[in-house]
Motif scaffolding. Structure first.
Motif, PDB file in Angstrom:
ATOM      1  N   ARG A   1       0.811  -1.210   0.000  1.00 41.20           N
ATOM      2  CA  ARG A   1       0.000   0.000   0.000  1.00 41.20           C
ATOM      3  C   ARG A   1       0.844   1.260   0.000  1.00 41.20           C
ATOM      4  O   ARG A   1       1.765   1.400   0.788  1.00 41.20           O
ATOM      5  CB  ARG A   1      -0.897   0.022   1.230  1.00 41.20           C
ATOM      6  N   TRP A   2       0.459   2.160  -0.887  1.00 45.81           N
ATOM      7  CA  TRP A   2       1.049   3.488  -0.906  1.00 45.81           C
ATOM      8  C   TRP A   2       0.470   4.236   0.289  1.00 45.81           C
ATOM      9  O   TRP A   2      -0.738   4.344   0.435  1.00 45.81           O
ATOM     10  CB  TRP A   2       0.691   4.208  -2.205  1.00 45.81           C
ATOM     11  N   THR A   3       1.330   4.715   1.155  1.00 45.98           N
ATOM     12  CA  THR A   3       0.892   5.537   2.287  1.00 45.98           C
ATOM     13  C   THR A   3       1.748   6.791   2.317  1.00 45.98           C
ATOM     14  O   THR A   3       2.743   6.911   1.592  1.00 45.98           O
ATOM     15  CB  THR A   3       1.045   4.769   3.625  1.00 45.98           C
ATOM     16  N   TYR A  33       5.653   7.015   2.288  1.00 48.39           N
ATOM     17  CA  TYR A  33       6.458   6.859   1.072  1.00 48.39           C
ATOM     18  C   TYR A  33       6.586   8.166   0.288  1.00 48.39           C
ATOM     19  O   TYR A  33       7.359   8.248  -0.654  1.00 48.39           O
ATOM     20  CB  TYR A  33       5.846   5.792   0.156  1.00 48.39           C
ATOM     21  N   ARG A  34       5.832   9.162   0.665  1.00 47.91           N
ATOM     22  CA  ARG A  34       5.810  10.431  -0.070  1.00 47.91           C
ATOM     23  C   ARG A  34       7.159  11.152   0.040  1.00 47.91           C
ATOM     24  O   ARG A  34       7.725  11.249   1.112  1.00 47.91           O
ATOM     25  CB  ARG A  34       4.693  11.311   0.478  1.00 47.91           C
ATOM     26  N   ASP A  62       6.339  11.238  -6.727  1.00 49.88           N
ATOM     27  CA  ASP A  62       5.335  10.505  -5.948  1.00 49.88           C
ATOM     28  C   ASP A  62       4.386   9.746  -6.866  1.00 49.88           C
ATOM     29  O   ASP A  62       4.039   8.588  -6.595  1.00 49.88           O
ATOM     30  CB  ASP A  62       4.549  11.449  -5.034  1.00 49.88           C
ATOM     31  N   HIS A  79       6.250   6.727  -8.118  1.00 49.36           N
ATOM     32  CA  HIS A  79       6.366   5.723  -7.058  1.00 49.36           C
ATOM     33  C   HIS A  79       5.036   4.979  -6.898  1.00 49.36           C
ATOM     34  O   HIS A  79       5.023   3.756  -6.699  1.00 49.36           O
ATOM     35  CB  HIS A  79       6.768   6.372  -5.734  1.00 49.36           C
ATOM     36  N   GLN A  80       3.929   5.702  -6.965  1.00 54.83           N
ATOM     37  CA  GLN A  80       2.616   5.071  -6.834  1.00 54.83           C
ATOM     38  C   GLN A  80       2.387   4.054  -7.961  1.00 54.83           C
ATOM     39  O   GLN A  80       1.846   2.973  -7.728  1.00 54.83           O
ATOM     40  CB  GLN A  80       1.506   6.122  -6.830  1.00 54.83           C
ATOM     41  N   PHE A 132       4.115   0.900  -7.120  1.00 55.90           N
ATOM     42  CA  PHE A 132       3.311   0.107  -6.188  1.00 55.90           C
ATOM     43  C   PHE A 132       2.247  -0.675  -6.957  1.00 55.90           C
ATOM     44  O   PHE A 132       2.011  -1.851  -6.678  1.00 55.90           O
ATOM     45  CB  PHE A 132       2.656   0.999  -5.131  1.00 55.90           C
ATOM     46  N   LEU A 178      10.994  -1.410  -2.325  1.00 55.05           N
ATOM     47  CA  LEU A 178      10.032  -0.419  -1.828  1.00 55.05           C
ATOM     48  C   LEU A 178      10.399   0.035  -0.421  1.00 55.05           C
ATOM     49  O   LEU A 178      10.361   1.227  -0.116  1.00 55.05           O
ATOM     50  CB  LEU A 178       8.607  -0.987  -1.832  1.00 55.05           C
TER      51      LEU A 178
END
Length: 153
Positions: A23-25, A28-29, A36, A39-40, A43, A132
């Motif tokens: 999960r992107w949370t 990770y930002r 970002d 990166h998403q 994921f 990740l």
């Protein structure tokens, strides 16, 4: 297998299909919109592989996932390194080395996939899980504050 165990496995499979394991949370930002977003998407790609493995279809998606990872490395690493270079980020060379290690690892997976090695989907998932956690959460954090302080958003 007894009925209870079968129900538990079925419930696990349904949960796996309906939710993302990776999960992107907010943690990770990096607070740079383009990075970002990239990166998403990474994921999403890792979750595509994970979901396929949960349904026994890992082998059928691995070529597509590897293609996406090659594209990600090309586009994302170029964007990251360009920003670091433009703003004289002192950790650029270390970051570039890690990016090159990623590209080499993906190249190895591509070779193994062409050779028909059955272990590629699971091994790739473990590698990406580590990437990740280690690269985005630790290494990318190093440039995040540096670039944000210079107005890069």
């Amino acid at each position: 297998m007894d009925r209870g165990a079968g129900n538990i496995l079925l419930a696990r499979l349904q949960v796996s299909i309906s939710t993302s394991t990776f999960r992107w949370t907010e943690c990770y930002r990096v607070n740079i919109a383009l990075l970002d977003q990239q990166h998403q998407k990474l994921f999403d790609t890792v979750n595509e592989l994970d979901q396929a493995l949960c349904t026994g279809e890992g082998k059928s998606v691995v070529d597509s996932v590897l293609d996406k990872l090659v594209e990600y490395a090309l586009v994302h690493f170029t964007a990251e390194e360009r920003l670091m270079q433009e703003h004289d980020f002192p950790g650029l060379s270390t970051h570039q080395t890690q990016h090159e290690m990623f590209r080499m690892k993906i190249a190895t997976y591509l070779e193994d996939q062409k050779a028909g090695k059955a272990s590629v989907p699971v091994s790739l998932l473990f590698f990406m899980q580590d990437w990740l956690k280690q690269h985005i959460l630790k290494t990318d954090r190093q440039y995040s504050a540096f670039l944000n302080a210079r107005g890069v958003r």
